[in-house]
Write a protein that holds these residues in place. Sequence first.
Motif, mmCIF file in Angstrom:
data_model
loop_
_atom_site.group_PDB
_atom_site.id
_atom_site.type_symbol
_atom_site.label_atom_id
_atom_site.label_comp_id
_atom_site.label_asym_id
_atom_site.label_seq_id
_atom_site.Cartn_x
_atom_site.Cartn_y
_atom_site.Cartn_z
ATOM 1 N N ASN A 17 0.834 -1.201 0.000
ATOM 2 C CA ASN A 17 0.000 0.000 0.000
ATOM 3 C C ASN A 17 0.869 1.252 0.000
ATOM 4 O OD1 ASN A 17 -3.008 -0.711 0.347
ATOM 5 N ND2 ASN A 17 -2.004 -2.083 1.798
ATOM 6 N N PRO A 18 0.333 2.399 -0.413
ATOM 7 C CA PRO A 18 1.119 3.637 -0.431
ATOM 8 C C PRO A 18 1.691 3.967 0.944
ATOM 9 C CG PRO A 18 -0.942 3.938 -1.628
ATOM 10 C CD PRO A 18 -1.021 2.595 -0.971
ATOM 11 N N ILE A 19 2.869 4.570 0.956
ATOM 12 C CA ILE A 19 3.513 4.979 2.203
ATOM 13 C C ILE A 19 2.713 6.132 2.810
ATOM 14 C CG2 ILE A 19 5.591 6.010 3.200
ATOM 15 C CD1 ILE A 19 7.157 4.521 0.974
ATOM 16 N N LEU A 20 2.353 5.992 4.076
ATOM 17 C CA LEU A 20 1.555 7.014 4.746
ATOM 18 C C LEU A 20 2.424 7.916 5.610
ATOM 19 C CD1 LEU A 20 -1.683 5.065 5.766
ATOM 20 C CD2 LEU A 20 -1.156 6.271 3.647
ATOM 21 N N ILE A 21 1.972 9.160 5.741
ATOM 22 C CA ILE A 21 2.711 10.185 6.481
ATOM 23 C C ILE A 21 2.109 10.353 7.872
ATOM 24 C CG2 ILE A 21 3.302 12.640 6.570
ATOM 25 C CD1 ILE A 21 3.218 12.611 3.482
ATOM 26 N N GLN A 22 2.988 10.357 8.872
ATOM 27 C CA GLN A 22 2.556 10.563 10.247
ATOM 28 C C GLN A 22 3.168 11.837 10.823
ATOM 29 O OE1 GLN A 22 2.662 7.307 12.946
ATOM 30 N NE2 GLN A 22 2.575 5.729 11.351
ATOM 31 N N SER A 23 2.540 12.307 11.885
ATOM 32 C CA SER A 23 3.111 13.371 12.692
ATOM 33 C C SER A 23 2.634 13.162 14.117
ATOM 34 C CB SER A 23 2.708 14.755 12.176
ATOM 35 O OG SER A 23 3.384 15.775 12.899
ATOM 36 N N ALA A 37 -7.791 21.114 17.159
ATOM 37 C CA ALA A 37 -7.493 22.188 16.202
ATOM 38 C C ALA A 37 -6.205 21.902 15.456
ATOM 39 C CB ALA A 37 -7.402 23.525 16.930
ATOM 40 N N GLN A 38 -5.182 21.438 16.171
ATOM 41 C CA GLN A 38 -3.916 21.143 15.506
ATOM 42 C C GLN A 38 -4.044 19.945 14.565
ATOM 43 O OE1 GLN A 38 -0.196 19.612 17.594
ATOM 44 N NE2 GLN A 38 0.437 21.700 17.063
ATOM 45 N N GLY A 233 9.832 21.957 15.765
ATOM 46 C CA GLY A 233 9.129 23.068 15.130
ATOM 47 C C GLY A 233 7.659 22.726 14.955
ATOM 48 N N ASP A 234 6.978 23.507 14.172
ATOM 49 C CA ASP A 234 5.569 23.300 13.892
ATOM 50 C C ASP A 234 5.389 21.961 13.176
ATOM 51 O OD1 ASP A 234 2.943 23.350 12.910
ATOM 52 O OD2 ASP A 234 2.994 25.513 12.548
ATOM 53 N N PRO A 235 4.519 21.070 13.666
ATOM 54 C CA PRO A 235 4.316 19.786 13.005
ATOM 55 C C PRO A 235 3.889 19.890 11.544
ATOM 56 C CG PRO A 235 3.322 19.757 15.184
ATOM 57 C CD PRO A 235 3.755 21.169 14.928
ATOM 58 N N ILE A 236 3.292 21.013 11.170
ATOM 59 C CA ILE A 236 2.918 21.216 9.766
ATOM 60 C C ILE A 236 4.148 21.087 8.869
ATOM 61 C CG2 ILE A 236 2.081 22.903 8.081
ATOM 62 C CD1 ILE A 236 -0.182 21.870 9.727
ATOM 63 N N GLU A 237 5.300 21.567 9.361
ATOM 64 C CA GLU A 237 6.526 21.484 8.575
ATOM 65 C C GLU A 237 6.937 20.034 8.351
ATOM 66 O OE1 GLU A 237 7.950 24.051 7.135
ATOM 67 O OE2 GLU A 237 6.439 25.394 8.006
ATOM 68 N N GLU A 238 6.614 19.154 9.288
ATOM 69 C CA GLU A 238 6.922 17.734 9.111
ATOM 70 C C GLU A 238 6.170 17.162 7.920
ATOM 71 O OE1 GLU A 238 7.692 16.717 13.856
ATOM 72 O OE2 GLU A 238 6.101 15.683 12.762
#
Length: 350
Positions: A17-23, A37-38, A233-238
């Motif tokens: 399956n496609p590689i999934l992104i975590q944070s 919210a985050q 840093g901000d998890p969004i950057e991950e």
Amino acid sequence: MKTTEVKIGNRVIGGGNPILIQSMTNTKTQDVEATVAQILQLEKAGCDIIRCAVPDMEAAKALGKIKEQIHIPLVADIHFDYRLAIAAIENGADKIRINPGNIGSEDRIKAVVDAAKAKNIPIRVGVNSGSLEKNLVEKYGGVTAEGLVESALDKVAIIERLGYDNLVISIKSSDVMMCVKAHELIADKTTHPLHVGITEAGTIKAGNIKSACGLSMILSQGIGDTIRVSLTGDPIEEIKTAKLILRTLGLRKGGIEVVSCPTCGRTQIDLIGLANKVENLVEEFSDLDIKVAVMGCVVNGPGEAKEADLGVAGGIGEGLLIKHGEVVRKMPESELLDALREELTNWPRR
């Protein structure tokens, strides 16, 4: 490397399956409103699986309220107290992350395994170089890739002996080359899905470089089923970095790729400012799978942008809009960004 499939909430990893992104959230899990919210922001950015720290019972109980308001699988991160793992499972965690080595006796590990088995949720067995057991440090003469692999497989064996194999493995180090070697070693020794990342990679600048180097070397060998870029840093950057790594390696499509030339003496516009604005702009168009070029001069711009679907090139206070290598419009520099936005808004969707 073909691994077994593991279902995490409404997502599946392993088995090709496609590689999934975590944070991982950096809010206090007990603060349901802030955590939700985050997570919603991370979902919008492209996060597939989210993990929350569970340091106490209040945090474990908050998971249920959090899960009701999000749309991606929720993973509970547990250390030391087996009762928190059980509570997290009871409150709806889609997966738990534990290190059996710091949970305690086998009876306590069994209690966690039994709770996970009852709900049929996966357990991620996580081993980090910073927590490698003393006997393995002594055996290998320090913290090594071989020690990490042995530690992880020992922990997996404990859970398998307890009759459960719904597992994911992670072996992480802040040492990039050690991490790469550890994944190469373990890939031939297990079929459980692997969660890959360079732990404690550092700040956004250093962490992005270390993560890109390490993840690329691992993923390019066909190793890894889900990834996290760990940044201070901000998890969004991950998420941004993880998406770019996967796209660069050809492992994920979607989203706009921005290419831009380095500045030189011919540059007549604020190329650095424009390129950064374009990079921010294209995040609004995650449904497009195209390449956008930002070039600094009209001398080479059209030629250099010919491999891109869309591009802009600067002149003296003015610029060119380029589509498929052909100049289609000339305009003041101040209008370039708006023109690009208009083109992206009206770009054909498949």
